[in-house]
Design an enzyme around this catalytic site. Structure first.
Site, PDB file in Angstrom:
ATOM      1  N   LYS A  83       1.120  -0.989  -0.209  1.00 50.16           N
ATOM      2  CA  LYS A  83      -0.377   0.191  -0.001  1.00 50.16           C
ATOM      3  C   LYS A  83       0.625   0.779  -0.313  1.00 50.16           C
ATOM      4  O   LYS A  83       1.578   1.551   0.803  1.00 50.16           O
ATOM      5  CB  LYS A  83      -0.673  -0.201   1.765  1.00 50.16           C
ATOM      6  CG  LYS A  83      -2.043   0.949   1.093  1.00 50.16           C
ATOM      7  CD  LYS A  83      -2.622   0.322   2.794  1.00 50.16           C
ATOM      8  CE  LYS A  83      -4.051   1.640   2.216  1.00 50.16           C
ATOM      9  NZ  LYS A  83      -5.218   0.726   4.117  1.00 50.16           N
TER      10      LYS A  83
HETATM   11  O1  G3P Z   1      -8.061   1.967   5.646  1.00 51.52           O
HETATM   12  C1  G3P Z   1      -7.669   2.641   5.353  1.00 51.52           C
HETATM   13  C2  G3P Z   1      -9.443   3.666   5.329  1.00 51.52           C
HETATM   14  O2  G3P Z   1     -10.448   2.449   4.951  1.00 51.52           O
HETATM   15  C3  G3P Z   1      -9.219   4.463   6.776  1.00 51.52           C
HETATM   16  O3  G3P Z   1     -10.498   4.623   7.517  1.00 51.52           O
HETATM   17  O4  G3P Z   1     -12.228   5.637   9.027  1.00 51.52           O
HETATM   18  O5  G3P Z   1      -9.726   5.937   9.838  1.00 51.52           O
HETATM   19  O6  G3P Z   1     -11.192   7.393   7.315  1.00 51.52           O
HETATM   20  P1  G3P Z   1     -10.300   5.714   8.216  1.00 51.52           P
END
Ligand code: G3P
Length: 217
Positions: A83
C-alpha cells in the site's frame, strides 16, 4: 463485490473469515498502532488466515524508500498488496513495484484525477476514502461514482476499493455504484445483519412459539 476487512485485529478477521465474509484485508499505520503488535508479525498471521490480498502500508515518503519497504513487506507472504500513498513518489513506487509483478494498493485517494494517475501507474487497487470526504462536507460516494465512470470508459482493470467506510449505507451505496471492493471495519460489516424489524419480528415469533408449548428438538 469483494469484502475486505479494514483492521489488524486477528480475532475479528478470523471470525468473519470463518463465515466466508473475507476476500482480503487492509491495514494502515493507524490500525497497526491500534493492534499494539509488530507489523511483520501481525501481517504474517493475517496472511496465514486470509488467502486474498492483504494490504500492508509503507511509511517512507520518497519513492526509493517506499520501494525498499514494499519489497520487504512483500516477502512476508505471496498475498501481500503493498500500500503506497497517492503522492508523486507513491506513484513512482507503484510503477516499479507493479512492474515487478507485485499487487499495489494506492491509498489516500480523494479525487478522480488522482485515481486516473494510479491506474496509469499500474495500481491493482485504488482506495478512495469516502468517510474522510464526508467529514469535510464533500461527497465521498460521488467520488466512487466518478472513478467508476472513468475506469469503465477505458476498461481499466485497477479495482476500485471503497475505503474509509463508516456505515452500512456506505457499503450498499458503493455496491449500487459498482465499486469492485469495499473495505470496512468489522463492526460495520456485522451491522449489515441488523434491522429493527428483524428484531421485532423475532420477538413476536418467540413469544408466540412459547405459547404453543412445543419443542422442535
Ligand atoms: O484503510 C484506510 C481507511 O479505510 C481509513 O478509514 O475511517 O480511518 O477514515 P478511516
Amino acid at each position: 463485490m469483494k469484502f475486505f476487512v479494514d483492521t489488524a485485529d486477528v480475532a475479528a478477521i478470523r471470525e468473519l473469515n470463518d463465515l466466508g465474509m473475507v476476500d482480503g484485508v487492509t491495514t494502515n499505520p493507524s490500525l497497526i498502532l491500534k493492534s499494539g503488535r509488530d507489523i511483520a508479525e501481525v501481517t504474517r498471521e493475517i496472511c496465514e488466515i486470509v488467502s486474498g490480498p492483504v494490504s500492508a502500508e509503507v511509511v517512507a515518503s520518497d519513492a526509493e524508500g517506499m520501494i525498499a519497504e514494499g519489497r520487504h513487506l512483500a516477502k512476508i507472504a505471496d498475498n501481500i498488496a503493498v500500500k503506497v500513498p497517492l503522492t508523486w513518489d507513491g506513484l513512482r513506487a507503484c510503477k516499479v513495484l507493479s512492474g515487478e509483478g507485485r499487487m499495489v494498493n494506492v491509498t489516500l485517494c480523494f479525487s478522480p484525477a488522482q485515481a486516473i494517475l494510479a491506474a496509469k501507474a499500474g495500481a491493482s487497487f485504488i482506495s478512495p476514502f469516502i468517510g474522510r470526504l464526508d467529514d469535510i462536507n464533500l461527497d465521498g460516494m460521488e467520488l466512487i461514482a466518478q472513478i467508476r465512470e472513468i475506469y469503465d470508459n477505458y476498461d481499466w482493470t485497477t479495482e476500485i476499493l471503497a475505503a474509509s467506510i463508516r456505515s452500512v449505507n456506505h457499503i450498499t451505496d458503493a455496491a449500487r455504484i459498482g465499486a469492485d471492493v469495499i473495505t470496512a471495519p468489522p463492526a460495520v460489516i456485522k451491522a449489515m445483519a441488523s434491522h429493527v424489524l428483524t428484531d421485532k419480528g423475532l420477538d413476536q415469533f418467540n413469544a408466540d412459539w412459547a405459547k404453543t408449548g412445543q419443542k422442535i428438538v
